[in-house]
Structure formats: C-alpha cells, structure tokens
Design a protein around this motif. Structure first.
Motif, PDB file in Angstrom:
ATOM      1  N   ARG A 210      -9.050 -12.860   5.151  1.00 51.35           N
ATOM      2  CA  ARG A 210      -9.722 -14.081   4.682  1.00 51.35           C
ATOM      3  C   ARG A 210     -11.075 -14.285   5.353  1.00 51.35           C
ATOM      4  NH1 ARG A 210      -6.925 -16.819   0.343  1.00 51.35           N
ATOM      5  NH2 ARG A 210      -5.036 -15.591   0.182  1.00 51.35           N
ATOM      6  N   ARG A 211     -11.719 -13.188   5.704  1.00 52.25           N
ATOM      7  CA  ARG A 211     -13.084 -13.256   6.246  1.00 52.25           C
ATOM      8  C   ARG A 211     -14.057 -12.497   5.355  1.00 52.25           C
ATOM      9  NH1 ARG A 211     -12.406 -12.130  12.750  1.00 52.25           N
ATOM     10  NH2 ARG A 211     -10.494 -13.332  13.039  1.00 52.25           N
TER      11      ARG A 211
ATOM     12  N   ILE B 293       0.859  -1.187   0.000  1.00 47.53           N
ATOM     13  CA  ILE B 293       0.000   0.000   0.000  1.00 47.53           C
ATOM     14  C   ILE B 293       0.891   1.231   0.000  1.00 47.53           C
ATOM     15  CG2 ILE B 293      -1.528   1.348   1.516  1.00 47.53           C
ATOM     16  CD1 ILE B 293      -3.087  -0.824   0.441  1.00 47.53           C
TER      17      ILE B 293
ATOM     18  N   LEU C 270      -4.023  -0.025  -9.194  1.00 49.73           N
ATOM     19  CA  LEU C 270      -2.649  -0.538  -9.291  1.00 49.73           C
ATOM     20  C   LEU C 270      -2.440  -1.422  -8.070  1.00 49.73           C
ATOM     21  CD1 LEU C 270      -1.077   2.895 -10.181  1.00 49.73           C
ATOM     22  CD2 LEU C 270      -1.169   0.932 -11.718  1.00 49.73           C
TER      23      LEU C 270
ATOM     24  N   VAL D 141      -6.691  -4.840   4.956  1.00 44.14           N
ATOM     25  CA  VAL D 141      -7.389  -5.444   6.094  1.00 44.14           C
ATOM     26  C   VAL D 141      -6.341  -5.913   7.097  1.00 44.14           C
ATOM     27  CG1 VAL D 141      -8.827  -7.416   6.784  1.00 44.14           C
ATOM     28  CG2 VAL D 141      -9.406  -6.112   4.725  1.00 44.14           C
TER      29      VAL D 141
ATOM     30  N   PHE E  54      -8.307  -8.998  -7.053  1.00 48.83           N
ATOM     31  CA  PHE E  54      -9.216  -8.108  -7.775  1.00 48.83           C
ATOM     32  C   PHE E  54      -9.868  -8.781  -8.987  1.00 48.83           C
ATOM     33  CE2 PHE E  54      -6.630  -5.182  -5.286  1.00 48.83           C
ATOM     34  CZ  PHE E  54      -7.628  -4.412  -4.710  1.00 48.83           C
TER      35      PHE E  54
HETATM   36  C1  LIG Z   1      -5.447  -8.170  -0.265  1.00 47.15           C
HETATM   37  C2  LIG Z   1      -6.255  -7.993   1.022  1.00 47.15           C
HETATM   38  C3  LIG Z   1      -6.848  -6.592   1.031  1.00 47.15           C
HETATM   39  C4  LIG Z   1      -7.391  -9.022   1.039  1.00 47.15           C
HETATM   40  O1  LIG Z   1      -8.174  -8.796   2.211  1.00 47.15           O
HETATM   41  P1  LIG Z   1      -9.139  -9.929   2.801  1.00 47.15           P
HETATM   42  O2  LIG Z   1     -10.142  -9.277   3.687  1.00 47.15           O
HETATM   43  O3  LIG Z   1      -8.332 -11.019   3.377  1.00 47.15           O
HETATM   44  O4  LIG Z   1      -9.838 -10.458   1.486  1.00 47.15           O
HETATM   45  P2  LIG Z   1     -11.149 -11.371   1.397  1.00 47.15           P
HETATM   46  O5  LIG Z   1     -11.323 -12.151   2.645  1.00 47.15           O
HETATM   47  O6  LIG Z   1     -12.280 -10.536   0.946  1.00 47.15           O
HETATM   48  O7  LIG Z   1     -10.679 -12.347   0.244  1.00 47.15           O
HETATM   49  C5  LIG Z   1     -11.560 -12.942  -0.602  1.00 47.15           C
HETATM   50  C6  LIG Z   1     -10.786 -13.819  -1.572  1.00 47.15           C
HETATM   51  O8  LIG Z   1      -9.820 -13.072  -2.273  1.00 47.15           O
HETATM   52  C7  LIG Z   1      -8.657 -13.883  -2.480  1.00 47.15           C
HETATM   53  N1  LIG Z   1      -7.530 -13.285  -1.755  1.00 47.15           N
HETATM   54  C8  LIG Z   1      -7.545 -12.670  -0.560  1.00 47.15           C
HETATM   55  N2  LIG Z   1      -6.324 -12.208  -0.238  1.00 47.15           N
HETATM   56  C9  LIG Z   1      -5.526 -12.557  -1.244  1.00 47.15           C
HETATM   57  C10 LIG Z   1      -4.146 -12.360  -1.496  1.00 47.15           C
HETATM   58  N3  LIG Z   1      -3.334 -11.701  -0.642  1.00 47.15           N
HETATM   59  N4  LIG Z   1      -3.639 -12.850  -2.647  1.00 47.15           N
HETATM   60  C11 LIG Z   1      -4.436 -13.489  -3.519  1.00 47.15           C
HETATM   61  N5  LIG Z   1      -5.760 -13.707  -3.345  1.00 47.15           N
HETATM   62  C12 LIG Z   1      -6.287 -13.253  -2.208  1.00 47.15           C
HETATM   63  C13 LIG Z   1      -8.967 -15.243  -1.942  1.00 47.15           C
HETATM   64  O9  LIG Z   1      -9.475 -16.027  -3.014  1.00 47.15           O
HETATM   65  C14 LIG Z   1     -10.059 -14.968  -0.943  1.00 47.15           C
HETATM   66  O10 LIG Z   1     -10.941 -16.040  -0.820  1.00 47.15           O
HETATM   67  P3  LIG Z   1     -10.609 -17.280   0.170  1.00 47.15           P
HETATM   68  O11 LIG Z   1     -10.278 -16.690   1.502  1.00 47.15           O
HETATM   69  O12 LIG Z   1     -11.899 -18.028   0.131  1.00 47.15           O
HETATM   70  O13 LIG Z   1      -9.466 -18.002  -0.443  1.00 47.15           O
HETATM   71  C15 LIG Z   1      -5.381  -8.228   2.278  1.00 47.15           C
HETATM   72  O14 LIG Z   1      -4.664  -9.431   2.115  1.00 47.15           O
HETATM   73  C16 LIG Z   1      -4.409  -7.111   2.587  1.00 47.15           C
HETATM   74  O15 LIG Z   1      -4.751  -6.181   3.316  1.00 47.15           O
HETATM   75  N6  LIG Z   1      -3.175  -7.199   2.001  1.00 47.15           N
HETATM   76  C17 LIG Z   1      -2.139  -6.191   2.233  1.00 47.15           C
HETATM   77  C18 LIG Z   1      -2.459  -4.876   1.527  1.00 47.15           C
HETATM   78  C19 LIG Z   1      -2.632  -5.076   0.030  1.00 47.15           C
HETATM   79  O16 LIG Z   1      -1.794  -5.672  -0.632  1.00 47.15           O
HETATM   80  N7  LIG Z   1      -3.776  -4.528  -0.513  1.00 47.15           N
HETATM   81  C20 LIG Z   1      -4.106  -4.557  -1.921  1.00 47.15           C
HETATM   82  C21 LIG Z   1      -3.423  -3.469  -2.629  1.00 47.15           C
HETATM   83  S1  LIG Z   1      -4.482  -2.394  -3.523  1.00 47.15           S
END
Ligand SMILES: CC(C)(COP(=O)(O)OP(=O)(O)OC[C@H]1O[C@@H](n2cnc3c(N)ncnc32)[C@H](O)[C@@H]1OP(=O)(O)O)[C@@H](O)C(=O)NCCC(=O)NCCS
Length: 154
Positions: free
Chosen positions: A78-79, A26, A104, A72, A111
């Motif tokens: 993963r919730r 981020i 990006l 998150v 996504f």
């Molecule tokens: C990416 C991020 C925002 C996902 O948040 P999250 O609340 O865990 O996401 P969700 O629970 O809604 O995930 C839904 C699905 O998306 C996919 N997913 C989630 N995180 C993922 C990751 N890091 N990489 C790939 N796929 C991912 C999975 O398929 C997941 O489903 P599953 O748990 O049944 O396997 C979180 O890992 C994060 O904060 N990462 C660090 C900051 C970042 O990189 N943000 C994105 C930059 S714009």
C-alpha cells in the motif's frame, strides 16, 4: 529503486516468491525457471536492503506478453510499489512493441487500475496454457484471467 534483477539475486527471489506461494497468491518458481527467465524480472529494493518487491514481463507469442509474479513484502504494501513495478513492465512491453498483455490473478481489483479487463479463459490463446500443465494448480486453477490491450491508448 526498481531495476532489472541480477543473477546473484535468484536464490533470494525464489525464497521471496515462495513466501507468497504458500497462500496461493503467487506460483512458485524453480531455480531453473528463474535462471532461464531472469531477464523478465524487475526487483524493488531500498538502498542495499532486502528484496521488497518483484514483477516480471514474459513474452509469450507475437505481440503477446504476460505480467507475472507481482509481489510486495507485507511490510511495504500500500505504498505504490506494485503499481510502479507494473508500470515498469508495461513501459517495457510498449517499448518492445507488444500489443496485448495478459495475466492470471487472485486480485483483479489491483490490476483493473491499469486498464486490465477480466476475460474468459476461452479468450486467451492456447499458447498461454502451455505452462499450465506444469503448474501446481493444474487443472483446478482459481486464478482470474485478465487482458490489457496496449493499442487502445490506455
Ligand atoms: C497485490 C499486491 C502486489 C499489491 O502490492 P502493493 O504494493 O500493496 O500495491 P500498491 O500500493 O501499488 O496498490 C495500489 C492500489 O491497488 C489496490 N490494491 C492494492 N493491493 C490490493 C489488494 N490486495 N486487493 C485489492 N486491491 C489492492 C488499492 O486500491 C491500492 O491503492 P490504495 O492503497 O490507495 O487503496 C500485494 O498486495 C501482494 O504482494 N499480494 C500478494 C501477492 C499477490 O497476490 N500478487 C498478485 C498476483 S499476480
């Protein structure tokens, strides 16, 4: 609960985003950015607890928006929280008549679930790059550009 961010939350939002910027996921945001663009931001909290999730919808140009700062807390990943935050941003984008959203990211797999497709940098309007010169990653950006067309019915 997901809701719009409030002005008193800005220092906490900055600290929250700062933790994620250390590993490059981020971009860090200044207080000036956050105060000026606070209406872009959604937050997720459980009851009166700490900030657990964040996402922003920023308007860039005619019909064009950007989803940014999706994060998150590691304890709550993963919730489905980020998915709900992104859906909230997309609902607002549709409600105000945006036709295309770009972002990006280093996690394109996340996504793709919403219909975003990887594009080349040249496919994005030059206006998108206006912020880049002020970015800590400029000019060696490793983030992957993605686009979602809101008019295609996805
Ligand atoms: C990416 C991020 C925002 C996902 O948040 P999250 O609340 O865990 O996401 P969700 O629970 O809604 O995930 C839904 C699905 O998306 C996919 N997913 C989630 N995180 C993922 C990751 N890091 N990489 C790939 N796929 C991912 C999975 O398929 C997941 O489903 P599953 O748990 O049944 O396997 C979180 O890992 C994060 O904060 N990462 C660090 C900051 C970042 O990189 N943000 C994105 C930059 S714009």
């Amino acid at each position: 609960m997901i809701r719009k961010a409030k002005i008193h939350e800005v220092p906490e939002i900055r600290r929250f985003l700062g933790k994620f910027s250390e590993d490059g996921g981020i971009l860090p945001r200044t207080l000036a950015d956050l105060y000026g663009q606070l209406r872009d931001y959604y937050v997720y909290r459980e009851d009166q607890g700490p900030l657990l999730g964040i996402a922003a919808l920023h308007i860039c140009w005619a019909g064009l928006g950007e989803i940014r700062s999706v994060a998150v807390a590691p304890t709550h990943q993963r919730r489905g929280i980020a998915s709900r935050l992104v859906q909230t941003c997309l609902a607002e984008a549709r409600a105000i008549g945006l036709s295309e959203i770009f972002l990006l990211t280093l996690v394109p797999e996340f996504f793709q679930r919403f219909g975003f497709k990887v594009v080349s940098r040249e496919d994005l309007l030059p206006i998108v790059w206006a912020d880049c010169v002020n970015c800590v990653k400029f000019p060696d950006c490793d983030e992957i550009p993605m686009v979602l067309n809101l008019e295609s019915g996805i």
